[in-house]
Design a protein around this motif. Structure first.
Motif, PDB file in Angstrom:
ATOM      1  N   GLU A   1       0.816  -1.162  -0.071  1.00  0.00           N
ATOM      2  CA  GLU A   1       0.109  -0.002  -0.006  1.00  0.00           C
ATOM      3  C   GLU A   1       0.765   1.351  -0.064  1.00  0.00           C
ATOM      4  O   GLU A   1       0.331   2.280  -0.355  1.00  0.00           O
ATOM      5  N   GLY A   2       2.124   1.176   0.219  1.00  0.00           N
ATOM      6  CA  GLY A   2       3.048   2.372   0.394  1.00  0.00           C
ATOM      7  C   GLY A   2       3.463   2.942   1.659  1.00  0.00           C
ATOM      8  O   GLY A   2       3.802   4.069   1.876  1.00  0.00           O
ATOM      9  N   TRP A   3       3.213   2.096   2.809  1.00  0.00           N
ATOM     10  CA  TRP A   3       3.719   2.490   3.907  1.00  0.00           C
ATOM     11  C   TRP A   3       5.298   2.728   4.080  1.00  0.00           C
ATOM     12  O   TRP A   3       5.990   1.816   3.589  1.00  0.00           O
ATOM     13  N   LYS A   4       5.763   3.408   4.943  1.00  0.00           N
ATOM     14  CA  LYS A   4       7.114   3.465   4.914  1.00  0.00           C
ATOM     15  C   LYS A   4       7.850   2.131   5.884  1.00  0.00           C
ATOM     16  O   LYS A   4       8.826   1.746   5.695  1.00  0.00           O
ATOM     17  N   TRP A   5       7.030   1.901   6.924  1.00  0.00           N
ATOM     18  CA  TRP A   5       7.474   0.508   7.759  1.00  0.00           C
ATOM     19  C   TRP A   5       6.105  -0.203   7.928  1.00  0.00           C
ATOM     20  O   TRP A   5       5.071   0.131   8.187  1.00  0.00           O
TER      21      TRP A   5
ATOM     22  N   VAL B   1      -8.626   5.671   2.887  1.00  0.00           N
ATOM     23  CA  VAL B   1      -7.603   6.016   2.069  1.00  0.00           C
ATOM     24  C   VAL B   1      -6.824   7.235   2.640  1.00  0.00           C
ATOM     25  O   VAL B   1      -7.361   8.102   3.327  1.00  0.00           O
ATOM     26  N   TYR B   2      -5.442   7.430   2.464  1.00  0.00           N
ATOM     27  CA  TYR B   2      -4.543   8.361   3.105  1.00  0.00           C
ATOM     28  C   TYR B   2      -3.699   9.014   2.079  1.00  0.00           C
ATOM     29  O   TYR B   2      -3.422   8.732   0.776  1.00  0.00           O
ATOM     30  N   GLU B   3      -3.312  10.114   2.436  1.00  0.00           N
ATOM     31  CA  GLU B   3      -2.238  10.860   1.374  1.00  0.00           C
ATOM     32  C   GLU B   3      -1.154  10.213   1.465  1.00  0.00           C
ATOM     33  O   GLU B   3      -0.443   9.991   2.293  1.00  0.00           O
ATOM     34  N   ALA B   4      -0.656  10.391   0.038  1.00  0.00           N
ATOM     35  CA  ALA B   4       0.602   9.635  -0.339  1.00  0.00           C
ATOM     36  C   ALA B   4       1.866  10.008   0.500  1.00  0.00           C
ATOM     37  O   ALA B   4       2.667   9.348   0.974  1.00  0.00           O
ATOM     38  N   ASP B   5       1.882  11.394   0.706  1.00  0.00           N
ATOM     39  CA  ASP B   5       2.940  11.954   1.439  1.00  0.00           C
ATOM     40  C   ASP B   5       2.921  11.710   2.892  1.00  0.00           C
ATOM     41  O   ASP B   5       3.977  11.651   3.571  1.00  0.00           O
ATOM     42  N   GLU B   6       1.659  11.601   3.385  1.00  0.00           N
ATOM     43  CA  GLU B   6       1.774  11.184   4.770  1.00  0.00           C
ATOM     44  C   GLU B   6       2.014   9.820   5.071  1.00  0.00           C
ATOM     45  O   GLU B   6       2.651   9.094   5.802  1.00  0.00           O
ATOM     46  N   MET B   7       1.476   8.679   3.928  1.00  0.00           N
ATOM     47  CA  MET B   7       1.994   7.350   4.080  1.00  0.00           C
ATOM     48  C   MET B   7       3.469   7.076   4.034  1.00  0.00           C
ATOM     49  O   MET B   7       3.778   6.016   4.646  1.00  0.00           O
ATOM     50  N   ALA B   8       4.124   8.075   3.028  1.00  0.00           N
ATOM     51  CA  ALA B   8       5.395   7.714   3.402  1.00  0.00           C
ATOM     52  C   ALA B   8       6.256   8.072   4.691  1.00  0.00           C
ATOM     53  O   ALA B   8       7.537   7.837   4.609  1.00  0.00           O
ATOM     54  N   ARG B   9       5.463   8.571   5.470  1.00  0.00           N
ATOM     55  CA  ARG B   9       6.331   9.086   7.069  1.00  0.00           C
ATOM     56  C   ARG B   9       5.647   7.973   7.901  1.00  0.00           C
ATOM     57  O   ARG B   9       6.134   7.782   9.084  1.00  0.00           O
ATOM     58  N   ALA B  10       4.551   7.053   7.692  1.00  0.00           N
ATOM     59  CA  ALA B  10       3.808   6.402   8.520  1.00  0.00           C
ATOM     60  C   ALA B  10       3.836   4.813   8.352  1.00  0.00           C
ATOM     61  O   ALA B  10       4.575   4.499   7.402  1.00  0.00           O
TER      62      ALA B  10
ATOM     63  N   ARG C   1      -3.063   0.708  10.721  1.00  0.00           N
ATOM     64  CA  ARG C   1      -2.494   1.589   9.823  1.00  0.00           C
ATOM     65  C   ARG C   1      -2.265   2.800  10.200  1.00  0.00           C
ATOM     66  O   ARG C   1      -3.194   3.333  11.061  1.00  0.00           O
ATOM     67  N   GLY C   2      -1.431   3.493   9.685  1.00  0.00           N
ATOM     68  CA  GLY C   2      -1.364   4.866   9.739  1.00  0.00           C
ATOM     69  C   GLY C   2      -0.691   5.472  11.111  1.00  0.00           C
ATOM     70  O   GLY C   2      -1.144   6.586  11.580  1.00  0.00           O
TER      71      GLY C   2
ATOM     72  N   GLU D   1      10.415  10.408  15.237  1.00  0.00           N
ATOM     73  CA  GLU D   1      11.635  10.625  14.344  1.00  0.00           C
ATOM     74  C   GLU D   1      11.007  10.835  12.795  1.00  0.00           C
ATOM     75  O   GLU D   1      11.898  11.300  12.015  1.00  0.00           O
ATOM     76  N   ASP D   2       9.992  10.379  12.541  1.00  0.00           N
ATOM     77  CA  ASP D   2       9.555  10.574  11.031  1.00  0.00           C
ATOM     78  C   ASP D   2       8.506  11.881  10.757  1.00  0.00           C
ATOM     79  O   ASP D   2       8.081  11.886   9.720  1.00  0.00           O
TER      80      ASP D   2
END
Length: 684
Positions: free
Chosen positions: A277-281, A358-367, A383-384, A389-390
């Motif tokens: 889905e695109g999560w950072k971790w 659904v979440y914003e892509a730039d937020e998912m990149a940190r979450a 999720r989310g 630190e992020d």
């Protein structure tokens, strides 16, 4: 040398059934054993296996009448009589009989019943096993002996116990209940090891045998077993221990290593779509401690709306549900078909209502997301969550002109001015244009405004309540937000010492669900919170305020951080709320209490809840066995340890000297806590 007289056996002959009658001298009066109907079916299958003892019927002159009476064998006669009535046997059919001449009819009847040695249960078990080894199915054996298939399986299971233990049972060295307990584990070597251990143990109860034989195994009702499913575990080569003699909740999974491997593989497999889905971790584990998300900001997603087709389908289902409920509103019981349909509709509606987010892509990149297993064995996805630190760096506010005064310190209102030393405020240049107000002047002006706000807010409880609620919500739902001028703070402490099963408890689920419901109702951006709170009605505001304040409760005893006054206030709060920890779901089990305290306290617990006699029955046991037996005794008793009791509430049921039940309040049977630490019991 005189010859001893030889014994002459009674003669045997076939006598027509219609020449036989029952004797009143039969000593058997109480019905027992196989029913007449079952015996008749057995005779029809195998014919008569045992001859009937009879005597001549004579008239008043002692002359034989040609009839024969039956003093012993009345049940066989009645079974034959039933077959004759059913026209399955001719009434003149010859019946093998032994004709007695000596003695009395009563003697015949008594001797046949008393001298008969009942079959030892082990012989029956082995007989069933012999039939099974000769190719007869369990169903055929059950039909032949008029028992259920489950009984046959039980007998075969008993016969499969270690031959050494069967010999002990045959010599009355153990009870049938103990032998049943040994069937839990089919490993003969392990059975014999446990039997040898029992010789050194005070407790030889069946539950202790089962516990020792299943030590290290995982119950089938465990959430890990439910997650991978028993069929997959068995297919992978795992074995399940079963108990055919009592409820075992599906048995015990013996290969714990295999189970853990299957859980890890399935969790990783199920986590891949979440990772995509695109999560950072992604953090994946069978279980996370309760409070693992504390200190993390959670993203606010948008629910995917229903399409026109989905909305139409949902409306149709809702209409059907309303019609069925209205149609059967007065019915005492729903027809099976209607009840089944209602269940299908409710499941379908739940599927429509549980929409993905659904979440914003730039937020998912940190979450990221946590993937684990819930208490029911289903996949749990959280999720989310954004780690500190992020978080995106906070942009500094644009500095105004007059930075020369920016470094000045201003005292808080009511504490007096801070000595500024030789620093003098810079005077603005005189010119015709408007320049920014100097920092010092701004400080002085806003100090006046702050004091005025305090006065005005103190006179308006409604707005004060709203402002406090706003500040609390910012802290709980909008981490790192600085959108309030109130210096109020709230902390929601984590649970450093994870209590067993706390994360999957009903209480944890209720608290978490309430928090998520409020989070979904509040606006996504903190700057919109004030207006949203103003639009809430008073009841909603109060409910939200109560939730925020409740999240700040910290009544946890910590060994290295003594807070006696705070814990005393927790007692007062519990009393005011009339807190009932029994209704809250706490009960004394091996994990929550009995396995964590001394033997003396276990006995004191049982004595208080169930009386002296119950405590004496387990006093000789070792601690592990004592704790398990105490758990059985205390089930449903409502007993609570001192630290969980609320003043004015009963602590459970105890037995007084007269055997009557009464409510107990106070310390645990005289075991008082250390006066220097009123919560010493909790720390034990």
């Amino acid at each position: 040398m005189t010859k001893s007289e030889k014994i002459v056996l009674s003669s045997s002959r076939d006598i027509p059934f219609n020449k036989l009658v029952l004797s009143q001298a039969n000593v058997r009066r109480v019905k027992a054993g196989v029913s007449i109907e079952e015996l008749a079916e057995d005779i029809a299958r195998r014919t008569l296996l045992t001859s009937i003892t009879v005597r001549h019927v004579v008239d008043a002159d002692g002359t034989e009448t040609g009839m024969f009476e039956i003093p012993a064998g009345g049940r066989r006669f009645r079974a034959l009589e039933l077959l004759v009535r059913q026209k399955r046997l001719n009434k003149t059919a010859p019946v093998p009989c032994i004709v007695r001449e000596d003695g009395t009819p009563e003697e015949d009847s008594l001797a046949e019943n008393v001298q008969r040695a009942p079959l030892h249960p082990l012989d029956q078990f082995r007989a069933f096993l012999a039939l099974r080894e000769k190719g007869q199915s369990e169903e055929k054996i059950a039909a032949a002996f008029f028992v259920s298939v489950a009984v046959v399986k039980q007998r075969l299971k008993l016969a499969s116990v270690s031959p050494k233990l069967l010999d002990v049972y045959a010599d009355d060295g153990m009870t049938l209940d103990q032998l049943m307990a040994f069937t839990v584990n089919g490993d003969h070597e392990r059975q014999e090891q446990v039997f040898e251990q029992l010789a050194q143990s005070y407790s030889k109860e069946p539950y202790a045998i089962r516990r020792m034989l299943t030590e290290g195994a995982v119950r089938a009702c465990d959430k890990r077993a439910q997650f991978v499913e028993l069929a997959a575990y068995v297919e992978a080569g795992g074995t399940i221990l079963r108990d055919l003699f009592q409820t075992d909740d599906g048995g015990w999974l013996q290969d714990t290593g295999l189970l853990d491997m299957l859980v890890a593989e399935k969790l990783c497999e199920d986590a891949e779509p979440i990772r995509a889905e695109g999560w950072k971790w992604i953090d994946v584990a069978p279980d996370f401690p309760y409070g693992h998300t504390y200190g993390l900001r959670r993203l606010r997603g948008d629910t995917v709306p229903l399409t026109d087709e989905e909305q139409a389908a949902r409306d149709a289902l809702q209409s059907e549900l309303d019609e069925l409920e209205q149609q059967y509103a007065e019915a005492n019981e729903l027809p099976d078909a209607v009840d089944e349909r209602l269940g299908e509709i409710e499941t379908a509606l739940a599927g429509f209502d549980e929409r993905p987010m659904v979440y914003e892509a730039d937020e998912m990149a940190r979450a990221g997301a946590f993937v684990s297993i819930d208490g029911a064995g289903h996949l749990r996805i959280e999720r989310g969550y954004v780690r500190p630190e992020d978080e995106a760096p906070i942009e500094p506010e644009v500095a105004s002109e007059g930075d020369a005064d920016a470094g000045e310190s201003v005292a808080a209102l009511g504490n007096g001015p801070v000595d500024a030393g030789d620093v003098e405020p810079a005077e603005p240049d005189e010119d015709d244009g408007l320049t920014p107000i100097a920092e010092r002047l701004m400080t002085e002006l806003t100090a006046h405004r702050t004091l005025a706000l305090r006065q005005a807010l103190g006179d308006d409880p409604e707005i004060a309540f709203l402002a406090a609620l706003h500040a609390l919500c910012l802290k709980l739902f909008y981490h790192y937000a600085q959108d309030t001028c109130l210096d109020l703070d709230i902390k929601s402490v984590g649970f450093g010492a994870q209590a067993p099963g706390l994360a999957d408890s009903v209480l944890a689920s209720e608290v978490d669900n309430r928090h998520q419901e409020w989070a979904s109702d509040l606006p996504k951006q903190p700057e919109d919170l004030w207006d949203a709170l103003r639009r809430l009605d008073l009841d909603s505001r109060q409910a939200l305020f109560a939730h925020c304040v409740a999240q700040s409760v910290n009544a946890i005893h910590e060994a290295y951080y003594r807070r006696p006054r705070a814990l005393a206030h927790a007692d007062r709060l519990a009393e005011t709320l009339d807190l009932d920890m029994v209704a809250a779901g706490w009960e004394p089990t091996v994990d929550t209490w009995l396995g964590r305290v001394t033997k003396a306290r276990i006995l004191a617990t049982v004595r208080e809840a169930k009386g002296d006699e119950a405590a004496e029955r387990i006093a000789h046991l070792k601690k592990g066995e004592m704790a398990e037996k105490a758990q059985e005794l205390l089930a449903g008793s409502g007993w609570l340890p001192e630290v969980l009791r609320t003043a004015g509430r009963g602590t459970g049921i105890i037995l007084d000297d007269g055997g009557e039940a009464s409510e107990a309040i106070g310390t645990e049977n005289g075991l008082e806590a250390n006066p220097d630490d009123e919560h010493a019991i909790a720390a034990e």
